[in-house]
Design an enzyme around this catalytic site. Structure first.
Site, PDB file in Angstrom:
ATOM      1  N   CYS B  43     -63.574 115.904 -11.278  1.00 35.79           N
ATOM      2  CA  CYS B  43     -64.735 116.310 -12.069  1.00 35.79           C
ATOM      3  C   CYS B  43     -64.404 116.343 -13.545  1.00 35.79           C
ATOM      4  O   CYS B  43     -63.256 116.161 -13.952  1.00 35.79           O
ATOM      5  CB  CYS B  43     -65.225 117.681 -11.641  1.00 35.79           C
ATOM      6  SG  CYS B  43     -64.025 118.956 -12.035  1.00 35.79           S
ATOM      7  N   CYS B  46     -61.683 118.753 -14.584  1.00 35.61           N
ATOM      8  CA  CYS B  46     -60.301 118.296 -14.405  1.00 35.61           C
ATOM      9  C   CYS B  46     -59.880 117.448 -15.595  1.00 35.61           C
ATOM     10  O   CYS B  46     -58.777 117.585 -16.130  1.00 35.61           O
ATOM     11  CB  CYS B  46     -60.178 117.456 -13.133  1.00 35.61           C
ATOM     12  SG  CYS B  46     -60.945 118.173 -11.696  1.00 35.61           S
ATOM     13  N   ASP B 448     -47.383 103.591  17.874  1.00 35.69           N
ATOM     14  CA  ASP B 448     -46.025 104.071  17.762  1.00 35.69           C
ATOM     15  C   ASP B 448     -46.132 105.602  17.851  1.00 35.69           C
ATOM     16  O   ASP B 448     -47.198 106.156  17.616  1.00 35.69           O
ATOM     17  CB  ASP B 448     -45.456 103.623  16.412  1.00 35.69           C
ATOM     18  CG  ASP B 448     -44.177 104.333  16.080  1.00 35.69           C
ATOM     19  OD1 ASP B 448     -43.295 104.358  16.952  1.00 35.69           O
ATOM     20  OD2 ASP B 448     -44.067 104.852  14.965  1.00 35.69           O
ATOM     21  N   ASP B 627     -45.622 103.084  11.963  1.00 37.30           N
ATOM     22  CA  ASP B 627     -45.149 103.349  10.610  1.00 37.30           C
ATOM     23  C   ASP B 627     -43.691 102.969  10.400  1.00 37.30           C
ATOM     24  O   ASP B 627     -43.245 102.861   9.276  1.00 37.30           O
ATOM     25  CB  ASP B 627     -45.326 104.824  10.263  1.00 37.30           C
ATOM     26  CG  ASP B 627     -44.229 105.664  10.855  1.00 37.30           C
ATOM     27  OD1 ASP B 627     -43.929 105.454  12.057  1.00 37.30           O
ATOM     28  OD2 ASP B 627     -43.662 106.498  10.146  1.00 37.30           O
ATOM     29  N   ASP B 631     -41.293  99.127  13.871  1.00 40.60           N
ATOM     30  CA  ASP B 631     -42.624  98.637  14.251  1.00 40.60           C
ATOM     31  C   ASP B 631     -43.033  97.418  13.435  1.00 40.60           C
ATOM     32  O   ASP B 631     -44.006  96.762  13.757  1.00 40.60           O
ATOM     33  CB  ASP B 631     -43.686  99.715  14.005  1.00 40.60           C
ATOM     34  CG  ASP B 631     -43.400 100.971  14.770  1.00 40.60           C
ATOM     35  OD1 ASP B 631     -43.069 100.852  15.965  1.00 40.60           O
ATOM     36  OD2 ASP B 631     -43.489 102.058  14.183  1.00 40.60           O
TER      37      ASP B 631
END
Lengths: 53, 728
Positions: B43, B46, B448, B627, B631
């Site tokens: 916003c 911020c 996984d 991950d 894999d």
């Protein structure tokens, strides 16, 4: 039909102004941060350092 | 929006004290700036807090926040590092992570997008003006007036076509010179013929000029091209940002014993590197000094850490848990195991780029058909009119324009843009152009376990069953260690409301555990063999001098949304299987918790690939979610693959989509969106087909007028775009 002499340049001129304005917004990177600009305009502090292209 | 005070300029000296000569105005927007990722800003408050908070500091020259990219560009005096700036922003209350500027190379695609937007803008302007002029002709202007309007249109249209339609001409030329046909060939031909034919008609005081058609064709198709380009550049810059978050560095031990931070790619074989607890091993090597425990989960899927001491091999990517070690690099850069996988990934990439997307299929039928039709029309009318080239060419041009794929060119990009935008908001980043289409086809899902279905952090089992004393001592000892299990004990103790006891002389023995003195007695928390429980590797043990040892057992925590995802998939009739490198027991526990019947444990990476290959040969389309480095090859083999953002970069590169959100059930959202997107694309194709079925006979019989072409083209383009918005 004499009116065309005025109307045609007028309509093309208006379109050209729009095109130039679009060109300017592109050059000055006004599409870099649409979300940020939408939020910034609601702040009370003056943005003294806008981004510059 | 959060309520933040907005003092005026007087209360914000930094705002006023940064006048004209800002560094960013000297060069490009990002030149020399430190880039910080700010994932939580949302916003105006911020923006104000951070920009003001930083710019009042004397060694910061300028700050600019980009809310769209959630990123800050900071120009600082020499000596201020990205880490310093990130720490200062964190002090202001926002999550901040430095980005490696060398990795961020989004500027090129930015320029391409700007270039396309400019061409689009010019085409839009010209199209509207020529349309206005054409209205006069359509409503019956004749003779000199019609000629005047035609000439004016030509003066606008010809330069515009030369400028705006260049991307089509270039792409068509590339295709033709390689003796191929793509979608851009009929497009370019239609635009050029329409413009050329209209010019000829204008010179000869003809009745029909298609300048407006040439322009609206250019405009609508550029629109589709622009959407496509923007979507891809967004995905690329988001992926680059993920990579830039973890700039690879290593701590090199210099000859005089001091350490220096260097980039991992500059590490040479034989360099001695220091790896701190909590740090990632930067290159493959051998430990020369110190011992520690390593988390090898990414490589093997095992959750239990592995003890490593001098002489042991370590692999790039392993996480050092407990003690600082020195290692001698013996494989760097592309020789590491991590990079050994990149060849494999490259092979899979080419296989995926061979995937026949819906747009390709449509183009393959479409391009030859259009040319053939136009040519038949030309030949037919040449025969019917006994050799009147002008009429024959007019009809052929009308056929080319009317069949030209405005709707087709928009059908896919509009839907993909809407779908990928939706998914991005939900925390899913689509990296591959055809990922969504492939996702819509999946019939089976493989997961996984470690780091994918589970969060990768252990949790203490049965925390309530331990005695107050045991948990108190254990948590006091555990607080001194960064080991994930120690953190789990501390968290469990805090949850139970147990107050840690006071322990003196506390210190960590790397690779074994933590020991200290409690009420004069020696207490130890760590490996079974070290705590005195015998040679049992499983679990952690607490030993208090003179008392029986206590065993602490841990379980993996499921990733949020994992259960919901599995349930949704099973409900939709998609079989779910878990493939894990972890022990049978650990895999079974998770499978039972999720209600998955098919699972395989203790798998080697090759075995995972073998399973996926086997499914592929059986003709099944498989989604793989994983991950780990173990894999990576499997991800590349699968029909479509997703990796969580916590995965290593090599793994993310291999995956088609990255799950940025922590919630695993977003994968289900992707599945739903993908199916919906596919349906919308097919609907759009049918709209285009129906439109062509009506328009082609009209054009063929020579009764099509420029007005009809304009109406038909706009209507079908609008229908297709609006339909794209219905994508869920």
């Amino acid at each position: 039909m004499d009116v065309l002499v005025i109307l045609i340049p007028a309509s093309l001129g208006l379109g050209a102004i729009g095109l130039l304005a679009f060109y300017w917004t592109m050059r000055s990177r006004q599409y870099e941060d649409p979300d940020g600009d939408a939020a910034r305009i609601l702040r009370t502090d003056y943005d003294d350092a806008p981004p510059n292209g | 929006m959060s309520v933040t005070e907005h003092p005026g300029a007087a209360a914000c000296p930094g705002c006023v004290a940064s006048p004209a000569s800002l560094p960013r105005q000297n060069g490009g927007l990002y030149d020399g700036a430190i880039q910080i990722s700010l994932p939580t800003i949302h916003c105006a408050g911020c923006i104000s807090t951070i920009e003001r908070g930083l710019s009042v500091q004397s060694d910061i020259e300028d700050v600019r926040i980009n809310l769209t990219r959630k990123r800050a560009s900071v120009w600082a005096k020499e000596g201020v590092s990205a880490d310093d700036v990130a720490a200062r922003i964190s002090a202001l209350g926002y999550e901040a992570q430095p980005l490696d500027t060398a990795t961020l190379t989004a500027q090129d695609s930015d320029r391409a997008a700007r270039d396309l937007a400019m061409r689009l803008g010019v085409a839009g302007f010209a199209m509207m003006n020529v349309m206005l002029l054409s209205v006069a002709v359509w409503s019956g202007a004749s003779d000199a007036t019609r000629d005047l309007f035609h000439w004016l249109s030509a003066a606008i249209a010809l330069p515009t076509v030369t400028f705006s339609a260049q991307p089509f001409f270039k792409s068509a030329w590339r295709a033709v010179s390689a003796a191929r046909l793509n979608m851009d060939v009929p497009i370019s031909l239609a635009i050029l013929l329409a413009a050329g034919m209209s010019l000829y008609e204008t010179i000869n005081h003809g009745e029909h000029a298609y300048f407006d058609a040439a322009l609206s064709l250019t405009f609508f198709l550029l629109g589709g091209r622009y959407l496509d380009q923007r979507m891809r550049s967004n995905a690329r810059s988001a992926a680059a940002e993920l990579a830039a978050l973890e700039a690879p560095t290593a701590l090199k031990v210099m000859a005089d014993g001091t350490t220096k931070t260097i980039e991992t790619k500059t590490v040479e074989i034989g360099d001695v590197l220091l790896v701190q607890p909590g740090g990632k091993v930067p290159v493959d090597g051998v430990i020369t000094e110190g011992s520690t425990e390593l988390n090898r989960a990414f490589l093997t899927g095992e959750t239990d850490p592995i003890l490593a001491g001098p002489g042991d091999m370590v692999r790039a990517g392993e996480i050092n848990l407990t003690g600082a070690v020195r290692l001698r690099a013996d494989a760097v850069g592309h020789d590491t195991l991590l990079h050994g996988l990149s060849d494999l990934i490259a092979v899979a990439e080419t296989a995926k780029s061979k995937y026949n997307s819906l747009a390709d299929q449509a183009a393959r039928i479409y391009a030859p058909a259009v040319h053939l039709l136009a040519f038949i029309a030309f030949a037919l009318w040449l025969y019917l009119t006994a050799g009147d080239v002008r009429i024959a060419l007019n009809v052929a041009v009308a056929v080319l324009i009317i069949t030209c794929p405005c709707a087709l060119g928009l059908a896919v990009p509009a839907v993909s843009t809407v779908a990928s935008g939706r998914l991005y908001k939900k925390g899913l980043l689509l990296k591959h152009g055809t990922a969504l289409e492939r996702m819509a086809e999946i019939e089976e899902v493989f997961f996984d376990k470690t780091g994918t279905l589970t969060a990768g952090a252990p949790r203490l089992m049965n925390a309530g069953l331990y005695s107050e004393n045991a948990l108190g001592v254990a948590s006091a000892l555990a607080a001194a260690s960064g080991h994930p299990r120690s953190q789990a004990i501390v968290a469990a103790a805090a949850e139970q409301g147990t107050v840690p006891v006071r322990i003196e002389d506390i210190h960590e023995v790397p690779g074994y555990g933590v020991e200290g003195r409690w009420q004069g007695k020696l207490v130890r928390l760590g490996r079974g063999s070290w705590a005195g429980a015998g040679d049992i590797a499983d679990g952690s043990w607490l030993a208090v001098e003179g008392e029986p040892v206590v065993r602490f057992e841990f379980e993996d925590v499921l990733r949020p949304g994992a259960e919901a995802l599995v349930k949704e998939l099973q409900g939709a009739g998609v079989p779910v299987t878990i493939l894990s490198g972890d022990s049978q027991e650990a895999v079974k526990r998770i499978a039972d918790a999720l209600g998955v019947d098919d699972w395989i444990g203790s798998m080697l990476p090759d075995e995972k690939v073998a399973v996926l290959e086997e499914r592929k040969h059986a003709g099944r389309k498989v989604l793989m979610v994983g991950d780990g480095l173990n894999d990576t090859a499997a991800l590349a083999t699968a029909h479509v693959s997703i990796a969580p953002a916590s995965a290593l970069e090599a793994t993310r590169v291999a995956a088609d989509a990255v799950l940025v959100s922590r919630e695993l059930d977003r994968v289900w959202d992707m599945f739903v969106t993908a199916r919906s997107a596919r349906r919308r694309i097919l609907e759009n194709f049918s709209v285009a087909a129906i439109y062509n079925a009506i328009a082609i006979p009209l054009a063929f019989s020579g009764i099509a007028t420029p007005l009809m072409a304009a109406i038909a083209m706009s209507t079908s383009s609008i229908i297709v775009s609006v339909n794209a918005l219905r994508t869920r």
